[in-house]
Design a protein around this motif. Structure first.
Motif, PDB file in Angstrom:
ATOM      1  N   UNK A   1       0.843  -1.201   0.000  1.00 18.19           N
ATOM      2  CA  UNK A   1       0.000   0.000   0.000  1.00 18.19           C
ATOM      3  C   UNK A   1       0.874   1.246   0.000  1.00 18.19           C
ATOM      4  N   UNK A   2       0.319   2.325  -0.538  1.00 14.57           N
ATOM      5  CA  UNK A   2       1.027   3.609  -0.551  1.00 14.57           C
ATOM      6  C   UNK A   2      -0.002   4.697  -0.259  1.00 14.57           C
ATOM      7  N   UNK A   3       0.222   5.435   0.838  1.00 15.82           N
ATOM      8  CA  UNK A   3      -0.661   6.521   1.221  1.00 15.82           C
ATOM      9  C   UNK A   3       0.160   7.772   1.494  1.00 15.82           C
ATOM     10  N   UNK A   4      -0.482   8.924   1.327  1.00 15.30           N
ATOM     11  CA  UNK A   4       0.163  10.187   1.694  1.00 15.30           C
ATOM     12  C   UNK A   4      -0.068  10.459   3.177  1.00 15.30           C
ATOM     13  N   UNK A   5       0.791  11.268   3.744  1.00 13.76           N
ATOM     14  CA  UNK A   5       0.658  11.582   5.161  1.00 13.76           C
ATOM     15  C   UNK A   5      -0.525  12.491   5.461  1.00 13.76           C
ATOM     16  N   UNK A   6      -1.175  12.972   4.421  1.00 14.42           N
ATOM     17  CA  UNK A   6      -2.394  13.748   4.663  1.00 14.42           C
ATOM     18  C   UNK A   6      -3.621  12.832   4.754  1.00 14.42           C
TER      19      UNK A   6
END
Length: 215
Positions: free
Chosen positions: A101-106
């Motif tokens: 998975x890849x998510x932004x810190x926002x």
């Protein structure tokens, strides 16, 4: 479920730990700021989920993923990249090297939990953060329309974009004018244009040439 987090921003890691521990199915959250300690503890305190930042002082998230995949398969360890980086190539590389998975810190904690649940249920599942989907979609559209050139065609295109004549290109590449003209016809056909100005414009649009390359 046991979770490990590696991030050099300790305050953010502590806050994320407190948020995750509010969920009953998460038993423990271990924090690391040094990769050596993480790797040493992968078998001692094996996590089900590893959350890694992308950019750290001495190592990248890609390096973390590569090292972990040498020790743990996707069935034994799920890896989530949580980063401010929205670079498409880095996102693709992360998945290529074994991220789940890849998510932004926002992203919200709720979205992170959704990602954890999604990748935990299926070994082959991947999760892309909501704020990244438009970026990846636009990239895929660009890739579909992108022209793939041979090294010789790229070299010729570079000379054309710098405003050089057929004779100048022939002299520089040590080829006959007829050969260059033949290459030009092939290049025009491949790029689906009929005029040199249109060729240059399309090359710039597709990232095959940048105006600041001109010296």
């Amino acid at each position: 479920m046991n979770i490990s987090i590696i991030d050099d921003q300790k305050i953010l890691s502590e806050l994320l730990k407190l948020s995750l521990l509010e969920f009953d199915f998460i038993k423990s959250v271990n924090l690391y700021s040094e990769p050596e300690k993480l790797f040493a503890h992968l078998d001692v305190f094996p996590p089900d989920i590893l959350i890694t930042d992308m950019l750290m002082p001495d190592i990248t998230g890609i390096d973390i993923i590569k090292a972990c995949r040498k020790m743990k398969s996707k069935s034994n360890l799920k890896i989530i990249v949580l980063s401010t980086v929205k670079d498409v190539n880095l996102i693709k590389n992360s998945f290529d090297e074994g991220a789940n998975a890849y998510l932004c810190k926002d992203a919200s904690v709720a979205e992170l939990i959704d990602a954890i649940n999604t990748i935990s249920k299926n070994e082959n599942a991947i999760y892309v953060g909501e704020s990244l989907k438009n970026i990846l979609f636009e990239f895929q559209l660009l890739e579909k329309g992108k022209v793939h050139l041979s090294p010789r065609e790229k070299e010729l295109l570079s000379h054309v974009c710098q405003g050089e004549t057929v004779k100048e290109i022939a002299d520089k590449l040590d080829l006959s004018i007829n050969t260059i003209q033949s290459y030009m016809k092939q290049l025009m056909r491949k790029m689906q244009v009929n005029r040199t100005p249109d060729l240059i414009l399309k090359a710039i649009k597709q990232g095959l040439f940048f105006p600041n390359q001109i010296h």
